[in-house]
Design an enzyme around this catalytic site. Sequence first.
Site, PDB file in Angstrom:
ATOM      1  N   SER A 132      12.241  -3.009   9.097  1.00  0.00           N
ATOM      2  CA  SER A 132      13.509  -3.373   8.446  1.00  0.00           C
ATOM      3  C   SER A 132      14.708  -3.299   9.381  1.00  0.00           C
ATOM      4  O   SER A 132      15.810  -2.951   8.958  1.00  0.00           O
ATOM      5  CB  SER A 132      13.748  -2.518   7.190  1.00  0.00           C
ATOM      6  OG  SER A 132      12.709  -2.749   6.248  1.00  0.00           O
ATOM      7  N   ASN A 140       8.303 -10.699  15.496  1.00  0.00           N
ATOM      8  CA  ASN A 140       6.925 -10.825  15.014  1.00  0.00           C
ATOM      9  C   ASN A 140       6.978 -11.697  13.774  1.00  0.00           C
ATOM     10  O   ASN A 140       7.412 -11.251  12.714  1.00  0.00           O
ATOM     11  CB  ASN A 140       6.369  -9.428  14.684  1.00  0.00           C
ATOM     12  CG  ASN A 140       4.997  -9.505  14.034  1.00  0.00           C
ATOM     13  OD1 ASN A 140       4.394 -10.581  13.972  1.00  0.00           O
ATOM     14  ND2 ASN A 140       4.513  -8.379  13.553  1.00  0.00           N
ATOM     15  N   GLU A 180       6.586   1.768  14.572  1.00  0.00           N
ATOM     16  CA  GLU A 180       6.887   1.121  13.299  1.00  0.00           C
ATOM     17  C   GLU A 180       6.413   2.001  12.150  1.00  0.00           C
ATOM     18  O   GLU A 180       5.225   1.971  11.789  1.00  0.00           O
ATOM     19  CB  GLU A 180       6.174  -0.237  13.215  1.00  0.00           C
ATOM     20  CG  GLU A 180       6.563  -1.193  14.322  1.00  0.00           C
ATOM     21  CD  GLU A 180       6.342  -2.648  13.899  1.00  0.00           C
ATOM     22  OE1 GLU A 180       7.261  -3.437  14.094  1.00  0.00           O
ATOM     23  OE2 GLU A 180       5.271  -2.969  13.367  1.00  0.00           O
ATOM     24  N   HIS A 227      -0.920  -3.738  15.148  1.00  0.00           N
ATOM     25  CA  HIS A 227       0.111  -3.705  14.108  1.00  0.00           C
ATOM     26  C   HIS A 227      -0.462  -3.017  12.869  1.00  0.00           C
ATOM     27  O   HIS A 227      -1.645  -3.157  12.562  1.00  0.00           O
ATOM     28  CB  HIS A 227       0.568  -5.131  13.775  1.00  0.00           C
ATOM     29  CG  HIS A 227       1.801  -5.138  12.932  1.00  0.00           C
ATOM     30  ND1 HIS A 227       1.759  -4.946  11.565  1.00  0.00           N
ATOM     31  CD2 HIS A 227       3.103  -5.265  13.254  1.00  0.00           C
ATOM     32  CE1 HIS A 227       2.993  -4.964  11.096  1.00  0.00           C
ATOM     33  NE2 HIS A 227       3.825  -5.154  12.098  1.00  0.00           N
ATOM     34  N   GLU A 235      -0.353  -3.757   9.894  1.00  0.00           N
ATOM     35  CA  GLU A 235      -1.013  -4.672   8.950  1.00  0.00           C
ATOM     36  C   GLU A 235      -2.451  -4.954   9.396  1.00  0.00           C
ATOM     37  O   GLU A 235      -3.339  -5.151   8.566  1.00  0.00           O
ATOM     38  CB  GLU A 235      -0.188  -5.959   8.824  1.00  0.00           C
ATOM     39  CG  GLU A 235       1.094  -5.690   8.025  1.00  0.00           C
ATOM     40  CD  GLU A 235       2.301  -6.497   8.449  1.00  0.00           C
ATOM     41  OE1 GLU A 235       2.142  -7.499   9.160  1.00  0.00           O
ATOM     42  OE2 GLU A 235       3.425  -6.093   8.077  1.00  0.00           O
ATOM     43  N   LYS A 285       4.608 -12.855  12.064  1.00  0.00           N
ATOM     44  CA  LYS A 285       3.509 -12.602  11.113  1.00  0.00           C
ATOM     45  C   LYS A 285       2.907 -13.937  10.659  1.00  0.00           C
ATOM     46  O   LYS A 285       2.875 -14.881  11.449  1.00  0.00           O
ATOM     47  CB  LYS A 285       4.004 -11.730   9.948  1.00  0.00           C
ATOM     48  CG  LYS A 285       4.695 -10.462  10.468  1.00  0.00           C
ATOM     49  CD  LYS A 285       4.947  -9.420   9.434  1.00  0.00           C
ATOM     50  CE  LYS A 285       5.627  -8.216  10.090  1.00  0.00           C
ATOM     51  NZ  LYS A 285       5.819  -7.112   9.163  1.00  0.00           N
ATOM     52  N   GLY A 301       9.080  -4.169   6.048  1.00  0.00           N
ATOM     53  CA  GLY A 301       9.242  -5.142   4.975  1.00  0.00           C
ATOM     54  C   GLY A 301       9.755  -4.542   3.677  1.00  0.00           C
ATOM     55  O   GLY A 301       9.711  -5.177   2.631  1.00  0.00           O
TER      56      GLY A 301
HETATM   57  P1  13P Z   1      10.233  -6.089   9.029  1.00  0.00           P
HETATM   58  O1  13P Z   1      11.316  -6.243  10.067  1.00  0.00           O
HETATM   59  O2  13P Z   1      10.077  -7.286   8.148  1.00  0.00           O
HETATM   60  O3  13P Z   1      10.337  -4.793   8.294  1.00  0.00           O
HETATM   61  O4  13P Z   1       8.834  -6.016   9.855  1.00  0.00           O
HETATM   62  C1  13P Z   1       8.728  -5.156  10.914  1.00  0.00           C
HETATM   63  C2  13P Z   1       7.453  -5.417  11.592  1.00  0.00           C
HETATM   64  O5  13P Z   1       6.390  -5.142  11.061  1.00  0.00           O
HETATM   65  C3  13P Z   1       7.502  -6.016  12.924  1.00  0.00           C
HETATM   66  O6  13P Z   1       6.251  -5.988  13.541  1.00  0.00           O
END
Ligand code: 13P
Length: 265
Positions: A214, A11, A169, A97, A99, A13, A175
């Site tokens: 992560s 992903n 997640e 997601h 976010e 982002k 992150g």
């Molecule tokens: P990270 O791997 O940067 O923690 O992000 C995970 C994520 O949100 C994948 O959709």
Amino acid sequence: MAKNKILIAGNWKMNKTGAEAKALCAEIVAGLAGQDKVDVTVCPTFTALESAASALAGSKVVLGAQNVYVKADGAYTGEISTGMLLAAGCKAVILGHSERRQYFGETDAFINEKALVAVKAGLTPIVCVGETLAEREAGKTLEVVTTQVTGTLKGMTADDAKNLVVAYEPVWAIGTGKVATPAMAQEVHAAIRALLVKQFGAAGNGVRILYGGSMKPDNASELLDQPDIDGGLIGGASLKAKSFLELVTIAQSKGISGHHCCCCR
Ligand code: 13P
């Protein structure tokens, strides 16, 4: 019982221009040459989809988007339809997601609408669920995830489930560098598996459940060893070919080459 074929999905982002996406896809394709033990998906931003598609042409890497709207066309400024994603070369789409839930107010009901529209269009929805730190600390993880899974997958059939991926997640792990321990993740994945089997019967065993938050080359192996972790949804470590390809290599080393369907479990 064999696990499902592992899926490593990136992903990206809000990162990478079209040119950058093309370069990264080319590196990934070159680095993957010949491997077929692991399925690989990359999800760039909308504006990079077409250039990513051109770099992925002829490879087995699946192109996915990060969101989609529920209408086919019309006066919906700023939105993108399933038909547009398909035309751009997508076969998958990340939905719900955390976010999008956090910054854009997406609810389980809205994500459910999107998931139903996506499967109907022939796109694989990668439906994301996961608890916040406050919810985990309040002992509500399984309750929250159950509500999210049942809400976002409402109305889906066993047939739809053949084309479905769920991603767990934990929001506190995204992150942050704080990864869920393999046992913590497995506990939630097993609960999600039970919900999938309850809704879809045997087909629920064939739905891949990815861990996200992560996941990196140094912690992926133990996570992928868990019985209900069928792959990873990777943020930060998917933005560089080296770390993304390392994750694929780790997944390959698990030696699982099963087809991701219930009949092979
Ligand atoms: P990270 O791997 O940067 O923690 O992000 C995970 C994520 O949100 C994948 O959709």
